[in-house]
Design a protein around this motif. Structure first.
Motif, PDB file in Angstrom:
ATOM      1  N   ASN A 195       0.831  -1.201   0.000  1.00 23.64           N
ATOM      2  CA  ASN A 195       0.000   0.000   0.000  1.00 23.64           C
ATOM      3  C   ASN A 195       0.871   1.258   0.000  1.00 23.64           C
ATOM      4  O   ASN A 195       1.471   1.595   1.016  1.00 23.64           O
ATOM      5  CB  ASN A 195      -0.916  -0.020   1.234  1.00 23.64           C
ATOM      6  N   PRO A 196       0.930   1.996  -1.111  1.00 24.12           N
ATOM      7  CA  PRO A 196       1.773   3.205  -1.159  1.00 24.12           C
ATOM      8  C   PRO A 196       1.305   4.314  -0.222  1.00 24.12           C
ATOM      9  O   PRO A 196       2.088   5.188   0.148  1.00 24.12           O
ATOM     10  CB  PRO A 196       1.681   3.647  -2.625  1.00 24.12           C
ATOM     11  N   LEU A 197       0.033   4.274   0.187  1.00 24.45           N
ATOM     12  CA  LEU A 197      -0.486   5.325   1.060  1.00 24.45           C
ATOM     13  C   LEU A 197       0.171   5.283   2.443  1.00 24.45           C
ATOM     14  O   LEU A 197       0.313   6.318   3.099  1.00 24.45           O
ATOM     15  CB  LEU A 197      -2.003   5.207   1.193  1.00 24.45           C
ATOM     16  N   ILE A 198       0.583   4.093   2.900  1.00 27.73           N
ATOM     17  CA  ILE A 198       1.283   3.997   4.184  1.00 27.73           C
ATOM     18  C   ILE A 198       2.604   4.740   4.121  1.00 27.73           C
ATOM     19  O   ILE A 198       2.992   5.444   5.058  1.00 27.73           O
ATOM     20  CB  ILE A 198       1.514   2.519   4.558  1.00 27.73           C
ATOM     21  N   TYR A 199       3.303   4.617   2.995  1.00 23.79           N
ATOM     22  CA  TYR A 199       4.576   5.316   2.823  1.00 23.79           C
ATOM     23  C   TYR A 199       4.350   6.822   2.751  1.00 23.79           C
ATOM     24  O   TYR A 199       5.161   7.606   3.258  1.00 23.79           O
ATOM     25  CB  TYR A 199       5.275   4.817   1.558  1.00 23.79           C
ATOM     26  N   MET A 200       3.251   7.234   2.139  1.00 26.24           N
ATOM     27  CA  MET A 200       2.912   8.657   2.088  1.00 26.24           C
ATOM     28  C   MET A 200       2.604   9.187   3.482  1.00 26.24           C
ATOM     29  O   MET A 200       3.026  10.289   3.848  1.00 26.24           O
ATOM     30  CB  MET A 200       1.724   8.871   1.152  1.00 26.24           C
ATOM     31  N   TYR A 201       1.879   8.394   4.265  1.00 22.11           N
ATOM     32  CA  TYR A 201       1.598   8.772   5.658  1.00 22.11           C
ATOM     33  C   TYR A 201       2.903   8.966   6.426  1.00 22.11           C
ATOM     34  O   TYR A 201       3.084   9.954   7.152  1.00 22.11           O
ATOM     35  CB  TYR A 201       0.769   7.679   6.339  1.00 22.11           C
ATOM     36  N   GLN A 202       3.819   8.023   6.283  1.00 27.11           N
ATOM     37  CA  GLN A 202       5.069   8.096   7.045  1.00 27.11           C
ATOM     38  C   GLN A 202       5.918   9.289   6.616  1.00 27.11           C
ATOM     39  O   GLN A 202       6.529   9.960   7.460  1.00 27.11           O
ATOM     40  CB  GLN A 202       5.860   6.804   6.891  1.00 27.11           C
ATOM     41  N   ASN A 203       5.964   9.570   5.318  1.00 27.01           N
ATOM     42  CA  ASN A 203       6.724  10.732   4.842  1.00 27.01           C
ATOM     43  C   ASN A 203       6.162  12.027   5.415  1.00 27.01           C
ATOM     44  O   ASN A 203       6.910  12.929   5.802  1.00 27.01           O
ATOM     45  CB  ASN A 203       6.706  10.782   3.317  1.00 27.01           C
ATOM     46  N   ARG A 204       4.860  12.120   5.497  1.00 26.82           N
ATOM     47  CA  ARG A 204       4.246  13.340   6.031  1.00 26.82           C
ATOM     48  C   ARG A 204       4.482  13.480   7.534  1.00 26.82           C
ATOM     49  O   ARG A 204       4.714  14.584   8.028  1.00 26.82           O
ATOM     50  CB  ARG A 204       2.745  13.337   5.716  1.00 26.82           C
ATOM     51  N   ILE A 205       4.437  12.366   8.264  1.00 26.88           N
ATOM     52  CA  ILE A 205       4.677  12.450   9.707  1.00 26.88           C
ATOM     53  C   ILE A 205       6.133  12.785   9.990  1.00 26.88           C
ATOM     54  O   ILE A 205       6.455  13.517  10.937  1.00 26.88           O
ATOM     55  CB  ILE A 205       4.258  11.138  10.421  1.00 26.88           C
ATOM     56  N   MET A 206       7.059  12.302   9.153  1.00 25.68           N
ATOM     57  CA  MET A 206       8.475  12.628   9.335  1.00 25.68           C
ATOM     58  C   MET A 206       8.733  14.107   9.083  1.00 25.68           C
ATOM     59  O   MET A 206       9.496  14.751   9.811  1.00 25.68           O
ATOM     60  CB  MET A 206       9.332  11.768   8.403  1.00 25.68           C
ATOM     61  N   SER A 207       8.085  14.650   8.060  1.00 23.80           N
ATOM     62  CA  SER A 207       8.219  16.088   7.791  1.00 23.80           C
ATOM     63  C   SER A 207       7.669  16.910   8.955  1.00 23.80           C
ATOM     64  O   SER A 207       8.265  17.916   9.363  1.00 23.80           O
ATOM     65  CB  SER A 207       7.483  16.460   6.499  1.00 23.80           C
ATOM     66  N   LEU A 208       6.538  16.469   9.507  1.00 20.81           N
ATOM     67  CA  LEU A 208       5.966  17.164  10.659  1.00 20.81           C
ATOM     68  C   LEU A 208       6.907  17.124  11.857  1.00 20.81           C
ATOM     69  O   LEU A 208       7.037  18.113  12.579  1.00 20.81           O
ATOM     70  CB  LEU A 208       4.625  16.537  11.037  1.00 20.81           C
ATOM     71  N   HIS A 209       7.563  16.001  12.079  1.00 21.21           N
ATOM     72  CA  HIS A 209       8.522  15.904  13.182  1.00 21.21           C
ATOM     73  C   HIS A 209       9.613  16.958  13.060  1.00 21.21           C
ATOM     74  O   HIS A 209       9.998  17.590  14.060  1.00 21.21           O
ATOM     75  CB  HIS A 209       9.170  14.509  13.191  1.00 21.21           C
ATOM     76  N   GLU A 210      10.105  17.138  11.842  1.00 26.06           N
ATOM     77  CA  GLU A 210      11.158  18.138  11.642  1.00 26.06           C
ATOM     78  C   GLU A 210      10.628  19.554  11.870  1.00 26.06           C
ATOM     79  O   GLU A 210      11.298  20.394  12.469  1.00 26.06           O
ATOM     80  CB  GLU A 210      11.740  18.003  10.232  1.00 26.06           C
TER      81      GLU A 210
END
Length: 238
Positions: A195-210
């Motif tokens: 599911n590519p959407l899981i990877y999209m979720y993780q990329n967005r949460i990582m950006s938010l962390h920064e």
């Protein structure tokens, strides 16, 4: 199972569109973090929710019961068929969707385990010093900086003048338990590896962390001075 997967992906797509259109450019980063975590969890739970009221949408007043219809003489004794044992030959293909799913999940699990082992080797092979409730791990011949739970990994090649700003940045990751967020999505990637959407979720949460870490540190430093220092690669590995 296929029906559940399709529903999960549909909900995730819907939630991500809402995030990208209405929330992504907003600056309330912690609320966005909560939204991403909550919607990712909801997308897994909602397909299991069955609303009993839907079963009674059609009123019983509109249901017509038809009389029983018998063909032939109803008084004759019922004839019951005799089932004889037989041999059923069924050709099953070697490759099936289930096999592909479990194979992909197994590979994703191995990759996740490899990443954990690599991280643990860095932890045990490099010198550590305690700073309050945090352990600073010095990485030889490296200029990277990242955190994992209460461990902050700092490369020895990072300039002394930059270490203070980078350390404060990583301290925010530690205090706000950002590693748990990444672990959550890494586990989802093991199960929903396709599911590519899981990877999209993780990329967005990582950006938010920064963004969250930068916003916290900027409060106590001059912006230009901090931005110059934070150009060194920082983040979290897990």
């Amino acid at each position: 199972m296929l029906h559940y997967i399709i529903q999960t992906i549909a909900f995730q797509l819907f939630f991500l569109i809402i995030y990208d259109v209405f929330l992504k450019e907003e600056t309330f980063f912690n609320w966005n973090r909560t939204y991403l975590l909550l919607t990712a969890l909801l997308s897994l739970v909602i397909p299991f929710i069955k609303v009993s009221g839907f079963k009674h949408i059609i009123s019983q007043d509109y249901v017509m019961n038809l009389p029983e219809v018998f063909i032939g003489n109803a008084n004759q004794d019922a004839i019951y068929p005799i089932l004889l044992p037989g041999i059923t030959l069924e050709n099953k293909p070697f490759w099936s969707w289930e096999l592909i799913f479990y194979l992909g999940a197994g590979i994703a699990t191995l990759l996740f385990a490899f990443k954990l082992v690599k991280l643990l080797l860095l932890l045990f092979k490099n010198p550590k010093e305690k700073l309050g409730y945090v352990y600073i791990v010095s990485l030889s011949k490296s200029s990277m900086a990242f955190s994992f739970f209460n461990y902050i990994f700092l490369g020895e090649q990072i300039k002394i003048n930059d270490r203070d700003a980078i350390l404060k940045h990583e301290m925010v990751h530690v205090k706000q338990k950002h590693t748990l967020d990444l672990l959550f999505f890494d586990l989802l990637r093991v199960v929903f590896w396709f599911n590519p959407l899981i990877y999209m979720y993780q990329n967005r949460i990582m950006s938010l962390h920064e963004y969250i870490a930068d916003a916290q540190v900027v409060k106590n430093q001059k912006t230009n001075h901090y931005v110059t220092k934070i150009e060194i690669k920082t983040g979290q590995v897990i």
